[in-house]
Design an enzyme around this catalytic site. Sequence first.
Site, PDB file in Angstrom:
ATOM      1  N   THR A 141       0.615  -1.264  -0.024  1.00  0.00           N
ATOM      2  CA  THR A 141       0.165  -0.014   0.066  1.00  0.00           C
ATOM      3  C   THR A 141       0.876   1.248   0.171  1.00  0.00           C
ATOM      4  O   THR A 141       1.979   1.235   0.464  1.00  0.00           O
ATOM      5  CB  THR A 141      -0.948   0.019   1.349  1.00  0.00           C
ATOM      6  OG1 THR A 141      -1.461   1.330   1.384  1.00  0.00           O
ATOM      7  CG2 THR A 141       0.001  -0.268   2.675  1.00  0.00           C
ATOM      8  N   ASP A 142       0.329   2.336  -0.598  1.00  0.00           N
ATOM      9  CA  ASP A 142       1.025   3.609  -0.540  1.00  0.00           C
ATOM     10  C   ASP A 142       1.187   4.161   1.048  1.00  0.00           C
ATOM     11  O   ASP A 142       2.064   4.969   1.172  1.00  0.00           O
ATOM     12  CB  ASP A 142       0.381   4.662  -1.337  1.00  0.00           C
ATOM     13  CG  ASP A 142      -1.018   4.877  -0.918  1.00  0.00           C
ATOM     14  OD1 ASP A 142      -1.859   4.407  -0.068  1.00  0.00           O
ATOM     15  OD2 ASP A 142      -1.563   5.726  -1.418  1.00  0.00           O
ATOM     16  N   GLU A 143       0.505   3.514   1.869  1.00  0.00           N
ATOM     17  CA  GLU A 143       0.532   3.936   3.222  1.00  0.00           C
ATOM     18  C   GLU A 143       1.613   3.828   3.719  1.00  0.00           C
ATOM     19  O   GLU A 143       2.280   4.485   4.932  1.00  0.00           O
ATOM     20  CB  GLU A 143      -0.893   3.496   4.023  1.00  0.00           C
ATOM     21  CG  GLU A 143      -2.092   3.691   3.524  1.00  0.00           C
ATOM     22  CD  GLU A 143      -3.285   3.480   4.355  1.00  0.00           C
ATOM     23  OE1 GLU A 143      -3.184   3.385   5.706  1.00  0.00           O
ATOM     24  OE2 GLU A 143      -4.405   3.108   3.855  1.00  0.00           O
ATOM     25  N   TYR A 166      -1.508  -0.259  11.237  1.00  0.00           N
ATOM     26  CA  TYR A 166      -1.536  -1.066  10.184  1.00  0.00           C
ATOM     27  C   TYR A 166      -0.402  -0.794   8.912  1.00  0.00           C
ATOM     28  O   TYR A 166      -0.016  -1.794   8.513  1.00  0.00           O
ATOM     29  CB  TYR A 166      -2.678  -0.467   9.294  1.00  0.00           C
ATOM     30  CG  TYR A 166      -3.176  -0.701   7.744  1.00  0.00           C
ATOM     31  CD1 TYR A 166      -3.175  -2.165   7.555  1.00  0.00           C
ATOM     32  CD2 TYR A 166      -3.152  -0.065   6.752  1.00  0.00           C
ATOM     33  CE1 TYR A 166      -3.266  -2.568   6.004  1.00  0.00           C
ATOM     34  CE2 TYR A 166      -3.167  -0.361   5.685  1.00  0.00           C
ATOM     35  CZ  TYR A 166      -3.302  -1.576   5.015  1.00  0.00           C
ATOM     36  OH  TYR A 166      -3.433  -1.971   3.681  1.00  0.00           O
ATOM     37  N   LYS A 170       2.667  -3.390   7.232  1.00  0.00           N
ATOM     38  CA  LYS A 170       2.685  -3.553   6.023  1.00  0.00           C
ATOM     39  C   LYS A 170       3.989  -3.112   5.653  1.00  0.00           C
ATOM     40  O   LYS A 170       4.831  -3.955   4.705  1.00  0.00           O
ATOM     41  CB  LYS A 170       1.740  -2.684   4.791  1.00  0.00           C
ATOM     42  CG  LYS A 170       0.092  -3.196   5.027  1.00  0.00           C
ATOM     43  CD  LYS A 170      -0.149  -4.427   4.526  1.00  0.00           C
ATOM     44  CE  LYS A 170       0.004  -4.437   3.106  1.00  0.00           C
ATOM     45  NZ  LYS A 170      -0.448  -5.842   2.688  1.00  0.00           N
TER      46      LYS A 170
HETATM   47  P1  NAD Z   1     -10.160  -6.932   3.003  1.00  0.00           P
HETATM   48  O1  NAD Z   1      -9.787  -6.749   4.392  1.00  0.00           O
HETATM   49  O2  NAD Z   1     -11.139  -6.720   2.399  1.00  0.00           O
HETATM   50  O3  NAD Z   1      -9.664  -8.449   2.829  1.00  0.00           O
HETATM   51  C1  NAD Z   1      -8.613  -9.299   3.439  1.00  0.00           C
HETATM   52  C2  NAD Z   1      -8.826 -10.682   3.379  1.00  0.00           C
HETATM   53  O4  NAD Z   1      -7.607 -11.473   3.916  1.00  0.00           O
HETATM   54  C3  NAD Z   1     -10.261 -11.225   3.808  1.00  0.00           C
HETATM   55  O5  NAD Z   1     -10.702 -12.264   2.920  1.00  0.00           O
HETATM   56  C4  NAD Z   1      -9.536 -12.105   5.225  1.00  0.00           C
HETATM   57  O6  NAD Z   1     -10.549 -13.105   5.430  1.00  0.00           O
HETATM   58  C5  NAD Z   1      -8.494 -12.511   4.597  1.00  0.00           C
HETATM   59  N1  NAD Z   1      -7.383 -12.840   5.758  1.00  0.00           N
HETATM   60  C6  NAD Z   1      -6.958 -12.158   6.727  1.00  0.00           C
HETATM   61  N2  NAD Z   1      -6.237 -12.702   7.692  1.00  0.00           N
HETATM   62  C7  NAD Z   1      -5.853 -13.956   7.073  1.00  0.00           C
HETATM   63  C8  NAD Z   1      -5.142 -14.840   7.461  1.00  0.00           C
HETATM   64  N3  NAD Z   1      -4.217 -14.827   8.867  1.00  0.00           N
HETATM   65  N4  NAD Z   1      -4.907 -16.071   6.672  1.00  0.00           N
HETATM   66  C9  NAD Z   1      -5.583 -16.109   5.500  1.00  0.00           C
HETATM   67  N5  NAD Z   1      -6.755 -15.185   5.222  1.00  0.00           N
HETATM   68  C10 NAD Z   1      -6.606 -13.997   5.890  1.00  0.00           C
HETATM   69  O7  NAD Z   1      -8.649  -6.456   2.423  1.00  0.00           O
HETATM   70  P2  NAD Z   1      -8.526  -5.706   0.958  1.00  0.00           P
HETATM   71  O8  NAD Z   1      -9.139  -4.126   1.195  1.00  0.00           O
HETATM   72  O9  NAD Z   1      -9.066  -6.538  -0.020  1.00  0.00           O
HETATM   73  O10 NAD Z   1      -6.929  -5.517   0.773  1.00  0.00           O
HETATM   74  C11 NAD Z   1      -6.249  -6.696   0.358  1.00  0.00           C
HETATM   75  C12 NAD Z   1      -4.798  -6.368   0.222  1.00  0.00           C
HETATM   76  O11 NAD Z   1      -4.528  -5.098  -0.444  1.00  0.00           O
HETATM   77  C13 NAD Z   1      -4.188  -5.943   1.711  1.00  0.00           C
HETATM   78  O12 NAD Z   1      -2.940  -6.694   1.793  1.00  0.00           O
HETATM   79  C14 NAD Z   1      -4.178  -4.605   1.753  1.00  0.00           C
HETATM   80  O13 NAD Z   1      -3.059  -4.165   2.558  1.00  0.00           O
HETATM   81  C15 NAD Z   1      -3.862  -4.150   0.407  1.00  0.00           C
HETATM   82  N6  NAD Z   1      -4.278  -2.827  -0.052  1.00  0.00           N
HETATM   83  C16 NAD Z   1      -5.706  -2.369   0.035  1.00  0.00           C
HETATM   84  C17 NAD Z   1      -6.134  -1.399  -0.447  1.00  0.00           C
HETATM   85  C18 NAD Z   1      -7.449  -0.777  -0.168  1.00  0.00           C
HETATM   86  O14 NAD Z   1      -7.828   0.454  -0.657  1.00  0.00           O
HETATM   87  N7  NAD Z   1      -8.291  -1.369   0.271  1.00  0.00           N
HETATM   88  C19 NAD Z   1      -5.032  -0.423  -1.088  1.00  0.00           C
HETATM   89  C20 NAD Z   1      -3.628  -0.717  -1.203  1.00  0.00           C
HETATM   90  C21 NAD Z   1      -3.295  -1.950  -0.709  1.00  0.00           C
HETATM   91  P1  TYD Z   2     -10.322   4.491   4.954  1.00  0.00           P
HETATM   92  O1  TYD Z   2     -11.550   3.979   3.793  1.00  0.00           O
HETATM   93  O2  TYD Z   2     -10.487   3.807   6.321  1.00  0.00           O
HETATM   94  O3  TYD Z   2      -9.109   4.088   4.203  1.00  0.00           O
HETATM   95  P2  TYD Z   2      -7.483   4.495   4.648  1.00  0.00           P
HETATM   96  O4  TYD Z   2      -7.432   5.010   6.171  1.00  0.00           O
HETATM   97  O5  TYD Z   2      -6.675   3.216   4.459  1.00  0.00           O
HETATM   98  O6  TYD Z   2      -7.371   5.643   3.756  1.00  0.00           O
HETATM   99  O7  TYD Z   2     -10.401   5.986   5.102  1.00  0.00           O
HETATM  100  C1  TYD Z   2     -10.251   6.775   4.101  1.00  0.00           C
HETATM  101  C2  TYD Z   2     -10.275   8.361   4.245  1.00  0.00           C
HETATM  102  O8  TYD Z   2     -11.644   8.714   4.923  1.00  0.00           O
HETATM  103  C3  TYD Z   2      -9.158   8.396   5.487  1.00  0.00           C
HETATM  104  O9  TYD Z   2      -8.647   9.803   5.306  1.00  0.00           O
HETATM  105  C4  TYD Z   2     -10.082   8.217   6.848  1.00  0.00           C
HETATM  106  C5  TYD Z   2     -11.432   8.748   6.178  1.00  0.00           C
HETATM  107  N1  TYD Z   2     -12.773   8.375   7.033  1.00  0.00           N
HETATM  108  C6  TYD Z   2     -13.604   9.239   7.599  1.00  0.00           C
HETATM  109  O10 TYD Z   2     -13.551  10.457   7.434  1.00  0.00           O
HETATM  110  N2  TYD Z   2     -14.650   8.661   8.481  1.00  0.00           N
HETATM  111  C7  TYD Z   2     -14.883   7.445   8.224  1.00  0.00           C
HETATM  112  O11 TYD Z   2     -15.896   6.762   9.022  1.00  0.00           O
HETATM  113  C8  TYD Z   2     -13.975   6.531   7.837  1.00  0.00           C
HETATM  114  C9  TYD Z   2     -14.198   4.932   7.795  1.00  0.00           C
HETATM  115  C10 TYD Z   2     -12.823   7.099   7.156  1.00  0.00           C
END
Ligand code: NAD
Ligand code: TYD
Length: 352
Positions: A141-143, A166, A170
């Site tokens: 992630t960019d985070e 988090y 990562k």
């Molecule tokens: P999510 O929380 O929707 O899904 C995570 C999945 O991992 C779930 O299905 C969960 O059951 C599974 N999981 C958790 N712990 C586990 C374990 N110990 N063993 C096996 N499975 C397990 O997450 P997401 O939003 O789909 O993100 C997926 C990946 O992409 C993550 O690594 C996250 O850091 C990365 N990512 C997410 C975003 C975003 O905007 N959502 C952006 C950049 C990177």
């Molecule tokens: P989020 O979807 O949790 O993603 P991330 O923290 O990984 O960027 O949040 C996106 C942005 O929205 C973040 O700046 C936090 C803000 N946010 C709120 O203001 N209220 C909320 O209830 C949530 C879940 C997020």
Amino acid sequence: MKRILVTGGAGFIGSNFIHYVLNNCEDVELLVNLDLLTYAGNLENLLSVQDDKRYVFVHGDIRDSKLVNEIFDKYKFDTVVHFAAESHVDRSIVEPEIFLTTNIVGSQTLLDAAKRHWNVDPDNKYSREYLPGVKYLQVSTDEVYGALGKTGMFTESTPISPNSPYSASKASADLVVRAYYQTYGMPVNITRCSNNYGPYQFPEKLIPLMLNNAQHNKPLPIYGDGMQIRDWLHVSDHCSAILTVLKKGRNGEVYNIGGNNERANIEIVRLILNELGKDESLISYVKDRPGHDRRYAIDNAKITTELGWSPAYTFQRGMHETLEWYLNNPGWVERVVSGDYLDYYSKMYSKA
Ligand code: NAD
Ligand code: TYD
């Protein structure tokens, strides 16, 4: 790329990726989804592929080394795409430990199994030779780069500087992946993507949460002043970028993924209210998230110029389709929010 292990495939991005691969990649013979089905994992996301002969679901934990090695033995993967993680910043603030074990130890367990099965001489610590065509891709992630001020963008050489448990977990996992490349010569890539949106996103994240609350006329909780900026990318573009890196990425390299689409949170919330025809009085400013990163922005020059990837979605189209998907699938959201699907799992796995 014929035999893929996808971890976390029942989550938001993982399930979109599985649909994307099974619909678009003719060379794929087998796709195994290893998922623990935490609160974020939902097999309902995968109903339409469950009878696909190429698809296998394994219920289990990425930290379970015995299980991970067994499935490597059984399925002879040539590719690992590692999504599984604890992924929500707010949860990491109240419960950091699970983030560290899942996100760091889980990644190391997968790397070890991949090394053991892919290195041509696994008992020789000096061996840097691997089976042809194998690749481990860490979805990051960019985070991990921390926060930006008003200007600037994250490049792949921006120092790692995470601010939440988090992002720290990562970032730590990314460093472990790097170490496996440096020490053992493992064929790896790391992708660092900006915030995703699209179907099947758990309604604890900004867009589905605000949409769901607005639909039910509940307050929309905006942290701080709502002027934090995220760089939003449609999940389908994230999937196409991952496939591009799998096919063309140079071993050991990091690739940032983003769509040049910076938006303030308040702008997203207003857009949702506007699309739903709801009043702005639903907006409720709440106490800011501790350690809240002010701005993220991805410089995607490396993946676009070196690998030729570019996003297909405009934000307008992506948001329109996403809102439509949630409005057309109220049952999905209701079951997730009510926890019905967790009951479904406990019934489904009670015999195991
Ligand atoms: P999510 O929380 O929707 O899904 C995570 C999945 O991992 C779930 O299905 C969960 O059951 C599974 N999981 C958790 N712990 C586990 C374990 N110990 N063993 C096996 N499975 C397990 O997450 P997401 O939003 O789909 O993100 C997926 C990946 O992409 C993550 O690594 C996250 O850091 C990365 N990512 C997410 C975003 C975003 O905007 N959502 C952006 C950049 C990177
Ligand atoms: P989020 O979807 O949790 O993603 P991330 O923290 O990984 O960027 O949040 C996106 C942005 O929205 C973040 O700046 C936090 C803000 N946010 C709120 O203001 N209220 C909320 O209830 C949530 C879940 C997020």
